[in-house]
Design a protein around this motif. Structure first.
Motif, PDB file in Angstrom:
ATOM      1  N   TYR A 196       0.676  -1.327  -0.183  1.00  0.00           N
ATOM      2  CA  TYR A 196       0.322  -0.519  -0.385  1.00  0.00           C
ATOM      3  C   TYR A 196       0.552   1.428   0.078  1.00  0.00           C
ATOM      4  O   TYR A 196       1.324   1.420   0.801  1.00  0.00           O
ATOM      5  N   LYS A 226      -2.314  -1.040  -3.956  1.00  0.00           N
ATOM      6  CA  LYS A 226      -2.510  -0.098  -4.088  1.00  0.00           C
ATOM      7  C   LYS A 226      -2.156   1.175  -3.817  1.00  0.00           C
ATOM      8  O   LYS A 226      -1.033   1.244  -2.964  1.00  0.00           O
ATOM      9  N   ALA A 321       3.263  -0.878   4.316  1.00  0.00           N
ATOM     10  CA  ALA A 321       2.205   0.599   4.067  1.00  0.00           C
ATOM     11  C   ALA A 321       3.456   1.513   4.304  1.00  0.00           C
ATOM     12  O   ALA A 321       3.845   1.283   5.219  1.00  0.00           O
TER      13      ALA A 321
END
Length: 722
Positions: A196, A226, A321
């Motif tokens: 992410y 993402k 992330a």
């Protein structure tokens, strides 16, 4: 066939003459087989800060081709458009070919070609006169990144000047300081393994940085990680993102603090990591309570429900992330604290020193050449860094504060300016102020490979040999995939040019400083190579061009014995050092000023082909972007009667330019955008002379409050159709 000969043949007798003459011509022009080309000389590209490894092939003494060197894991076996254009830079007819001494008024364009002895004598006399009248502190030595920059800086220090001024406060000072204050170091981002990724304004698919760009392509485009992107413009990077939000400029911190608010409120933090490795989480819990997603929506224009969802997804991705910091952080006056907020957001999900997260940089060990030391400068710095910006690097200085103080003549006069491989007239905001600073100088000397705008206003210009014509010191490139690289000579200089070391030595001899430069470049790199982690280090480097670790290491700092290089020895969410220096120990958001009615916030950026102003005139790159234009929102343009291609006048309190407009829906209505690198004043830069507009003419003087980094997105402009 040569086109001119073909037309002559046709003109002499039509087709019949051509058909008779051609066989003889082709026989005469029979192609001679080219000599074989070997694998190439390993060296290191210089056309941007990435330092990609290169294999240069030579044919009959001329560079034939530049290829990527696959042995460097950081450059990912690639060479971008900028790197390939280095061939044209070597053979550019606009290159400086010998030293030049100004004989007319500054900017008048009257020069005489000089020998190196004449140029050295002239510059040394001027520097000595300045030293006798104002002391060594009466000189300023400014430079930008380069393998031979060390010799330029050392000359200024040996001369006795405290005023060594480098490029970071025009680029990355605030991001480096913010992450250093938090972690004790500046980490890299493992985009190759992230799940992410959030980026704010880091236009990686257009302004290329290896390996980050290539890893982002691999992660986002191939693995479908993402990718959320925030930018007032719809850039190429935005087009590749899963989600793009045209955030209101200057409000990034509100978005980040709201994410932290959600993650803490919903108990999505990595508690075990925070308890063991960090300091100040309890203060953070209270600090972010007012920064709700609803608050951030009002500031950023991004819906609260989207901020909440993104925060949850980010936390769910855990240590894979990352909120990516980017490189150029010279945006707003709150940049340091905004970057601190980024660092804290990354911290609370526990992505420190984990695969797919933030990874502390490793280095390749190298040796050091031991040269005779000089006395420390006796005078304080002219920019008064210790007083104005006590946390920033005194070795680099602060560009805008330096200019302010030089113009005021306080705390003392500075009357001579030596400049290496830098173009302050285009790199520093408010070109008019920089010109006034130059006009106040008794002497300006420039070392460059072309007659830049700054060189055009200098008193003497020293032509440096191109990177493909010289050997440079070994450079260590820290990172997840650390490397040490060598830049070695590929061809002999084709003009009367010298490398920076020999320029420094020529000046040092005349300034009585030869003892500090009594060595050769071969002796320098031989000492560096002795500590490389390979056998026969120098021979290895000459053969391969790079020593690198291709396998990343994770978790080396996550052990009980490790102490972070911070005051507490831990990751500092709450910073006592900031409090002691009079700054907020946790990031405090303040709404940015908004452009008055009828005006726009000007933002700027780079493209992969012309990251720096020096590259815009190279033919291959110039063909891609022959001129810059002004992006303006389509609705705003229609209201003002402006269409794409119209000439517009753009005015700020700093200056005025004329530039063609681009009416587009791909920018917010409150902003206009201009590409950096055009509007040159030097007629010797033929392809970009008076082409487009220079952003430096418009940018007003503003800086980040903690780091002193130039705030280049704080200028409001008026736009009218010409």
């Amino acid at each position: 066939m040569d086109r001119r000969l073909f037309l002559q043949l046709v003109g002499a007798g039509g087709f019949a003459a051509t058909s008779i003459g051609c066989p003889k011509f082709f026989a005469r022009a029979k192609r001679v087989p080219e000599p074989p080309v070997g694998p190439g000389v390993p060296t290191t590209c210089e056309l941007c800060p990435n330092k990609c490894s290169v294999l240069a092939t030579v044919r009959r003494g001329r560079i034939h081709k530049l290829n990527p060197n696959p042995e460097n894991p950081k450059s990912r076996n690639m060479l971008c458009a900028r790197g390939n254009a280095a061939i044209q830079q070597v053979y550019d007819p606009d290159r400086l070919k010998q030293p030049m001494i100004r004989v007319g008024a500054r900017g008048e364009g009257k020069w005489k070609a000089a020998t190196w002895d004449e140029a050295f004598d002239f510059a040394a006399k001027k520097l000595a006169e300045t030293k006798a009248k104002h002391g060594p502190e009466g000189t300023l030595w400014s430079s930008t990144e380069g393998f031979q920059e060390v010799f330029f800086k050392n000359l200024g220090l040996a001369f006795g000047s405290p005023n060594i001024l480098r490029h970071p406060s025009l680029c990355l000072a605030s991001v480096n300081l913010a992450y250093s204050m938090t972690f004790g170091t500046v980490p890299s981002f493992d985009l190759q393994n992230a799940k992410y990724v959030i980026m704010a304004g880091a236009n990686r698919f257009e302004s290329i940085i290896t390996p980050d760009t290539m890893d982002l392509i691999g992660g986002v485009m191939e693995r479908k990680a993402k990718f959320v992107y925030l930018d007032p413009r719809f850039t190429v990077t935005a087009s590749k993102a899963d989600e793009w939000y045209p955030i209101k400029p200057g409000t990034d911190m509100a978005f980040i603090l709201a994410m932290i608010h959600v993650i803490i409120r919903e108990d999505r933090c990595d508690k075990a990591f925070l308890d063991q490795w960090t300091l100040g989480f309890d203060q953070l819990v209270e600090h972010v309570k007012p920064y709700t997603p609803e608050f951030a929506e009002a500031e950023t224009g991004i819906p609260a429900r989207e901020i909440t969802r993104i925060a949850r997804e980010f936390a769910d991705a855990g240590h894979r992330a990352v909120f990516y910091a980017g490189r150029r952080s010279s945006w707003y006056q709150n940049d340091f604290q905004m970057r601190r907020a980024q660092a804290i957001l990354n911290t609370i999900v526990g992505n420190w020193d984990r695969e797919g997260g933030m990874v502390p940089n490793r280095k390749v060990a190298k040796g050091e050449f031991m040269f005779l030391p000089w006395d420390d400068p006796k005078a304080p710095r002219v920019d008064e860094v210790e007083k104005n910006f006590p946390l920033t690097s005194a070795k680099d200085g602060v560009y805008l504060q330096t200019r302010e103080n030089v113009l005021k003549g306080a705390p003392y006069p500075v009357k001579a300016w030596m400049i290496y491989k830098q173009d302050p007239l285009n790199a520093v905001p408010d070109q008019g102020k920089t010109l006034r600073m130059m006009e106040a100088m008794d002497f300006i000397g420039v070392v460059d490979i072309a007659m830049s705008d700054t060189a055009w206003y200098a008193d003497v210009v020293f032509p440096e040999s191109h990177y493909l014509e010289r050997t440079d010191p070994i450079e260590v490139m820290p990172g997840i995939w650390p490397a040490a690289v060598l830049r070695q000579q590929v061809i002999k200089p084709i003009h009367d040019t010298l490398p920076m070391l020999e320029i420094a030595q020529g000046l040092a001899r005349r300034l009585g400083l030869s003892e500090y430069f009594d060595y050769t470049i071969d002796q320098w790199i031989e000492a560096e190579a002795k500590e490389l982690p390979v056998e026969n280090g120098l021979e290895y480097m000459k053969k391969h061009g790079v020593v690198a670790f291709s396998e990343p290491k994770y978790g080396t700092t996550r052990n009980a014995a490790y102490r972070f290089v911070t005051k507490s020895g831990k990751i500092e969410i709450f910073s006592e050092r900031l409090a002691e220096a009079g700054h907020d120990p946790l990031p405090v958001y303040a709404p940015p000023a908004q452009p008055p009615a009828g005006r726009f916030r000007m933002i700027l950026g780079r493209k992969a082909t012309i990251t720096h102003a020096a590259l815009a005139g190279l033919p291959w790159l110039h063909e891609q972007i022959p001129e810059n234009d002004l992006w303006i929102n389509q609705d705003q343009a229609s209201r003002m009667g402006i269409r794409t291609g119209d000439l517009v006048e753009v005015t700020s309190t700093a200056g005025t330019v004329r530039i063609k407009a681009r009416a587009t829906e791909e920018i917010r209505p409150d902003c206009v955008f201009m590409l950096h690198g055009f509007g040159k004043k030097s007629p010797w830069l033929k392809r970009v002379y008076n082409v487009g507009a220079a952003d430096a003419v418009l940018l007003e003087t503003a800086w980040d409050k903690v780091s002193g980094n130039a705030a280049m997105h704080e200028t409001f402009v008026n736009v009218v159709k010409v």
